[in-house]
Design a protein around this motif. Structure first.
Motif, PDB file in Angstrom:
ATOM      1  N   GLY A 581      32.861  -8.086 -47.588  1.00 22.49           N
ATOM      2  CA  GLY A 581      33.566  -7.412 -46.632  1.00 22.49           C
ATOM      3  C   GLY A 581      33.983  -8.476 -45.595  1.00 22.49           C
ATOM      4  O   GLY A 581      35.010  -8.209 -44.920  1.00 22.49           O
ATOM      5  N   VAL A 582      33.195  -9.311 -45.267  1.00 20.45           N
ATOM      6  CA  VAL A 582      33.400 -10.094 -44.121  1.00 20.45           C
ATOM      7  C   VAL A 582      34.412 -11.102 -44.568  1.00 20.45           C
ATOM      8  O   VAL A 582      35.488 -11.393 -43.782  1.00 20.45           O
ATOM      9  CB  VAL A 582      31.930 -11.065 -43.867  1.00 20.45           C
ATOM     10  CG1 VAL A 582      32.516 -12.257 -42.982  1.00 20.45           C
ATOM     11  CG2 VAL A 582      30.919 -10.213 -43.166  1.00 20.45           C
ATOM     12  N   LEU A 613      25.033 -16.252 -45.506  1.00 18.19           N
ATOM     13  CA  LEU A 613      24.453 -15.102 -45.151  1.00 18.19           C
ATOM     14  C   LEU A 613      23.157 -15.786 -44.241  1.00 18.19           C
ATOM     15  O   LEU A 613      22.818 -16.985 -44.574  1.00 18.19           O
ATOM     16  CB  LEU A 613      23.344 -14.173 -46.214  1.00 18.19           C
ATOM     17  CG  LEU A 613      24.599 -13.453 -46.890  1.00 18.19           C
ATOM     18  CD1 LEU A 613      23.776 -12.511 -47.786  1.00 18.19           C
ATOM     19  CD2 LEU A 613      25.046 -12.324 -46.000  1.00 18.19           C
ATOM     20  N   PRO A 614      22.607 -15.212 -42.969  1.00 18.17           N
ATOM     21  CA  PRO A 614      21.589 -15.987 -42.352  1.00 18.17           C
ATOM     22  C   PRO A 614      20.338 -16.140 -43.144  1.00 18.17           C
ATOM     23  O   PRO A 614      20.113 -15.758 -44.104  1.00 18.17           O
ATOM     24  CB  PRO A 614      21.269 -14.897 -41.496  1.00 18.17           C
ATOM     25  CG  PRO A 614      22.540 -13.959 -41.205  1.00 18.17           C
ATOM     26  CD  PRO A 614      22.911 -14.003 -42.681  1.00 18.17           C
ATOM     27  N   ASP A 650      23.277 -15.155 -34.967  1.00 18.06           N
ATOM     28  CA  ASP A 650      24.757 -14.920 -34.768  1.00 18.06           C
ATOM     29  C   ASP A 650      24.839 -14.706 -33.233  1.00 18.06           C
ATOM     30  O   ASP A 650      25.001 -13.633 -32.702  1.00 18.06           O
ATOM     31  CB  ASP A 650      25.019 -13.505 -35.623  1.00 18.06           C
ATOM     32  CG  ASP A 650      26.485 -13.128 -35.318  1.00 18.06           C
ATOM     33  OD1 ASP A 650      27.264 -14.337 -34.642  1.00 18.06           O
ATOM     34  OD2 ASP A 650      26.862 -12.023 -35.408  1.00 18.06           O
ATOM     35  N   MET A 651      25.311 -15.852 -32.644  1.00 17.40           N
ATOM     36  CA  MET A 651      25.229 -15.715 -31.212  1.00 17.40           C
ATOM     37  C   MET A 651      26.425 -15.159 -30.512  1.00 17.40           C
ATOM     38  O   MET A 651      26.342 -14.577 -29.445  1.00 17.40           O
ATOM     39  CB  MET A 651      25.362 -17.296 -30.671  1.00 17.40           C
ATOM     40  CG  MET A 651      23.951 -17.930 -30.649  1.00 17.40           C
ATOM     41  SD  MET A 651      22.610 -17.663 -29.832  1.00 17.40           S
ATOM     42  CE  MET A 651      23.173 -17.816 -28.090  1.00 17.40           C
ATOM     43  N   ASP A 652      27.755 -14.982 -31.234  1.00 17.02           N
ATOM     44  CA  ASP A 652      28.786 -14.399 -30.778  1.00 17.02           C
ATOM     45  C   ASP A 652      28.868 -13.090 -31.247  1.00 17.02           C
ATOM     46  O   ASP A 652      29.858 -12.266 -30.778  1.00 17.02           O
ATOM     47  CB  ASP A 652      30.139 -15.207 -31.052  1.00 17.02           C
ATOM     48  CG  ASP A 652      30.197 -15.384 -32.604  1.00 17.02           C
ATOM     49  OD1 ASP A 652      29.278 -14.759 -33.329  1.00 17.02           O
ATOM     50  OD2 ASP A 652      31.154 -16.080 -32.881  1.00 17.02           O
ATOM     51  N   PHE A 656      28.726 -12.544 -38.497  1.00 16.37           N
ATOM     52  CA  PHE A 656      28.607 -13.317 -39.603  1.00 16.37           C
ATOM     53  C   PHE A 656      28.310 -14.803 -39.030  1.00 16.37           C
ATOM     54  O   PHE A 656      28.703 -15.111 -37.827  1.00 16.37           O
ATOM     55  CB  PHE A 656      29.809 -13.599 -40.593  1.00 16.37           C
ATOM     56  CG  PHE A 656      30.889 -14.215 -40.053  1.00 16.37           C
ATOM     57  CD1 PHE A 656      31.357 -15.503 -39.810  1.00 16.37           C
ATOM     58  CD2 PHE A 656      31.864 -12.994 -39.411  1.00 16.37           C
ATOM     59  CE1 PHE A 656      32.624 -15.935 -39.250  1.00 16.37           C
ATOM     60  CE2 PHE A 656      33.081 -13.781 -38.738  1.00 16.37           C
ATOM     61  CZ  PHE A 656      33.480 -14.979 -38.639  1.00 16.37           C
ATOM     62  N   ILE A 657      27.578 -15.677 -39.862  1.00 20.18           N
ATOM     63  CA  ILE A 657      27.372 -17.213 -39.314  1.00 20.18           C
ATOM     64  C   ILE A 657      28.417 -17.855 -39.350  1.00 20.18           C
ATOM     65  O   ILE A 657      29.179 -18.349 -40.573  1.00 20.18           O
ATOM     66  CB  ILE A 657      26.299 -17.550 -40.172  1.00 20.18           C
ATOM     67  CG1 ILE A 657      25.100 -16.853 -40.121  1.00 20.18           C
ATOM     68  CG2 ILE A 657      25.911 -19.053 -39.846  1.00 20.18           C
ATOM     69  CD1 ILE A 657      24.289 -16.724 -38.826  1.00 20.18           C
ATOM     70  N   ASP A 658      28.833 -18.550 -38.127  1.00 22.90           N
ATOM     71  CA  ASP A 658      29.923 -19.304 -38.105  1.00 22.90           C
ATOM     72  C   ASP A 658      29.511 -20.761 -37.380  1.00 22.90           C
ATOM     73  O   ASP A 658      28.406 -20.945 -36.913  1.00 22.90           O
ATOM     74  CB  ASP A 658      31.224 -18.858 -37.312  1.00 22.90           C
ATOM     75  CG  ASP A 658      30.720 -18.167 -35.925  1.00 22.90           C
ATOM     76  OD1 ASP A 658      30.252 -18.956 -35.100  1.00 22.90           O
ATOM     77  OD2 ASP A 658      30.807 -16.882 -35.657  1.00 22.90           O
ATOM     78  N   PRO A 659      30.621 -21.478 -37.085  1.00 27.77           N
ATOM     79  CA  PRO A 659      30.071 -22.929 -36.378  1.00 27.77           C
ATOM     80  C   PRO A 659      29.436 -22.700 -35.052  1.00 27.77           C
ATOM     81  O   PRO A 659      28.844 -23.805 -34.699  1.00 27.77           O
ATOM     82  CB  PRO A 659      31.491 -23.642 -36.699  1.00 27.77           C
ATOM     83  CG  PRO A 659      32.248 -23.231 -37.644  1.00 27.77           C
ATOM     84  CD  PRO A 659      31.914 -21.628 -37.675  1.00 27.77           C
TER      85      PRO A 659
END
Length: 725
Positions: A581-582, A613-614, A650-652, A656-659
């Motif tokens: 889905g992401v 995934l985390p 996931d800071m933002d 999902f995990i991004d740079p």
């Protein structure tokens, strides 16, 4: 040397009873016994290739399973110098451990082929163990002292083992066969004031019609702190002490029937005191495990075997977090989970045809009580399964199986398994397996209300979300609920289809190379997502189904035994684990996953931004070297693990995990263990060093720095008519 005459069997029983009564000051170490089937034990994790590993209280033969299988022997565990189950599993190819921050870093969960801990069944002698915290089954609460071997099955294995086995199975086989009166005692002491003490004893009786085995293990540690920058007082790894008692009684009623009784009790207590510079608080956790089984094993004529068994497991968890100064309770978690299970298993070999059948049927009753809130929920499960194996010569083998699982909440589902093997030449073998899995939501995902005092967030089970959220809102505990909260609904069972395609090369007798590709297609995978803000400005979570997710990758293991007693092995895994889905949202440039919060503002996301995934590393590797020189009674092992970077947070909040999120960087851990046998192999001295290079990261709060343990063990056994100590 003390010599005790052994004139009567009853004295042996008294001896064993006394040994267990003295468990606390007792000691540990392994005896290096032969495998229960008589199969020579190896010095490393081995892929099963020839001999069957039969068990007394389980008719399932892992040699007849379609999915990839690995066996870790008792001798290997002893040479590793490992003390807890998590220490053994962290060094296996394709497996990773993750700390559960929600339980105060106490719980250590296992990942396999990208699946989290909640998708991996932990069995003891083929029966499920209870007691998961936030979905994680804490492997560190299991002592390896009474483990005969560990069977690991990768991929969806529900056709034989049932739901929850979407990711795989770890089956712990305890001491099974007793041939003579003997015992062992040992003591290890080391870093962080850690003590590991074990006492074991066993004896046959009634002219070998019966046998008894008892063991006790005591472990304690003062804990450690790897976050000295922020945690001014206290530990990130909690101090605790634990006591494990395990026993087994077999009695052969006649040439056909054998009665078996087994039991296990484990208790762990920890008190963690912490302060981040403001207020100090105490975190008390008490856990109690009980496993008990009664079975009748019947070996009929013409290769038929029946096993009728009843099993009870019960886990109680009490956790309370309070302010030291005021005694005010911040968090209380009190759960009791019980499973009563009745099952009939059967197997039959059609001699001379190459065909064998394995099947069974049964049901269980599961009960979970939330003692803090007074709630109680129960569930009934029922199942039936059958598997056929066909082997033609040494070239071809086929596996076909099916299983029906159902319960009183989600109904039933039929899952299938197919496997095939082809060996065109002695030096190469191909293996294919396809399996399906089915997993109902857990009690916690349905009903549990949990608040993490360290982070401040709260998680509410989906089935009680509306009711509990309204209660908390009226109590002023919720600041706001987001529109997403209105979409919380009944959770759906998860399903998975697992594909494994492997090839084994054996160019020379001493060398074996396995390469296996895997793909797991998951529907309705469960995940938690924020749906509001608490009055303390922290997050409020509940559970949703992800429509489609997948894990895929490549796994390779090479083993080489150039000399007697010397073995090398190395493994590598490449893993991709993502939510489709992401990916679809990013590709479409629309939806809630279409953007990332980059430096300087928000921008459109690209497919390459999505890492995994985390807690999933793309790359991981390991190596092991074992050497045993029998004339000197010397054993040495050198091992190492590399784990590539993985997403931590996931800071933002884009899902999902991004740079731009928080990662745990890649790291390497080294391990060394040396043991020396003396006095005709009765005494063993052992020294082990874990995390040799003292690597720590505050984002891995349960990973200690360098840990040195040393100890001694003594093997005592019956010789003629006396026991020698």
């Amino acid at each position: 040397m003390f010599i005790f005459p052994v004139a009567h069997i009853s004295r042996s029983f008294l001896l064993i009873a006394a040994m267990v009564a003295l468990t606390v000051p007792a000691m540990a170490q392994q005896s290096g016994r032969a495998d229960t089937t008589g199969t020579p034990v190896g010095l490393k994790a081995v892929t099963v290739a020839g001999n069957a590993y039969q068990k007394q209280d389980d008719v399932i033969d892992i040699k007849k399973i379609a999915q990839p299988v690995t066996v870790i022997t008792k001798q290997t565990i002893a040479l590793m110098g490992s003390r807890r189950l998590d220490e053994v599993m962290r060094e296996q190819t394709g497996m990773s451990l993750v700390s559960d921050l929600g339980s105060g870093n106490r719980s250590v969960g296992l990942q396999m082929q990208g699946f989290g801990s909640e998708y991996i069944m932990i069995l003891i002698n083929g029966q499920p163990m209870a007691g998961r915290f936030n979905g994680n089954f804490d492997l560190s609460r299991i002592s390896v002292s009474d483990i005969e071997r560990i069977e690991i099955i990768k991929g969806a294995s529900s056709s034989l083992y049932g739901c929850e086995a979407l990711g795989g199975v770890v089956n712990i086989i305890t001491r099974q066969v007793v041939t003579q009166a003997q015992g062992s005692a040992s003591l290890q002491y080391g870093s962080f004031n850690s003590v590991d003490a074990i006492l074991e004893g066993e004896t046959p009786f009634a002219n070998h019609k019966g046998s008894a085995y008892l063991s006790g293990n005591f472990y304690k540690t003062d804990g450690f702190n790897v976050n000295t920058q922020y945690l001014k007082q206290g530990q990130t790894g909690p101090p605790y002490n634990s006591l494990n008692l395990q026993g087994r009684l077999n009695y052969k009623l006649n040439d056909v029937h054998t009665l078996q009784l087994s039991g296990r009790y484990a208790g762990r207590n920890s008190l963690m005191q912490r302060s981040y510079g403001t207020q100090q608080f105490d975190d008390q956790l008490d856990e109690k495990d009980l496993n008990a089984g009664l079975s009748l094993n019947s070996k009929l004529n013409s290769g038929t075997r029946l096993l009728t068994r009843y099993y009870l497991t019960r886990n109680a968890t009490d956790q309370e977090v309070t302010f030291q100064q005021t005694g005010t309770a911040l968090q209380t978690n009190r759960f009791v989970q019980s499973i009563h299970r009745l099952e009939l298993q059967a197997s039959h070999d059609f001699i001379g045809t190459g065909v064998s059948l394995t099947g069974g049927a049964g049901g269980d009753y599961q009960l979970m009580t939330n003692r803090a809130e007074g709630g109680q929920h129960d569930m009934y499960n029922y199942f039936g399964y059958v598997q056929a194996n066909y082997k033609k010569g040494s070239k071809y083998d086929l596996i076909l199986g099916a299983r029906y699982d159902g319960n009183n909440v989600y109904g039933g589902k039929l899952n299938g398994t197919f496997g095939a093997g082809y060996q065109p030449a002695k030096w190469v073998k191909l293996k294919l397996s396809v399996g399906q899995g089915f997993k109902s939501p857990t009690y916690a995902q349905l009903y549990q209300v949990f608040t993490n005092v360290m982070q401040g967030y709260t998680v509410i089970g989906a089935n009680v979300f509306a009711e509990k959220a309204e209660e908390m809102r009226k109590a002023g505990m919720i600041q706001s609920l987001w529109p997403l909260a209105a979409q919380v609904g009944e959770l759906q069972p998860e399903t998975s289809t697992s594909f494994n395609l492997g090839v084994t090369f054996m160019p020379v007798k001493a060398l074996e190379v396995n390469v296996n590709g895997f793909y797991n297609n998951i529907k309705n995978q469960l995940f938690n997502q924020q749906v509001g803000i608490m009055s303390n400005s922290q997050q409020l979570y509940t559970f949703f189904n992800v429509e489609r997710a997948y894990t895929t990758g490549l796994e390779s293991v090479a083993k080489w035994m150039p000399l007697t007693g010397l073995s090398f092995s190395a493994g590598y895994q490449y893993l991709i684990a993502k939510d489709r889905g992401v990916e679809d949202s990013i590709k479409a440039g629309a939806g809630k996953y279409a953007t990332v919060r980059a430096d300087g503002g928000v921008r459109n996301a690209s497919v390459s931004d999505y890492y995994n995934l985390p807690n999933r590393s793309r790359h991981s590797a390991n190596f092991q070297v074992f050497y045993e020189y029998q004339p000197w009674g010397l054993g040495v092992s050198l091992r190492g693990n590399y784990r590539g970077k993985y997403g931590f947070m996931d800071m933002d909040n884009n899902g999902f995990i991004d740079p731009y999120d928080v990662y745990v960087e890649g790291y390497f851990m080294g391990y060394v263990s040396v043991q020396k046998k003396l006095f005709n192999k009765r005494m063993t001295l052992q020294l082990s060093v874990d995390n040799v290079f003292d690597y720590t990261d505050y984002l891995m709060p349960a990973q200690p720095g360098r840990m040195v343990m040393g100890g001694v063990s003594w093997q005592f056994s019956k010789k003629t008519d006396k026991l020698y100590f």
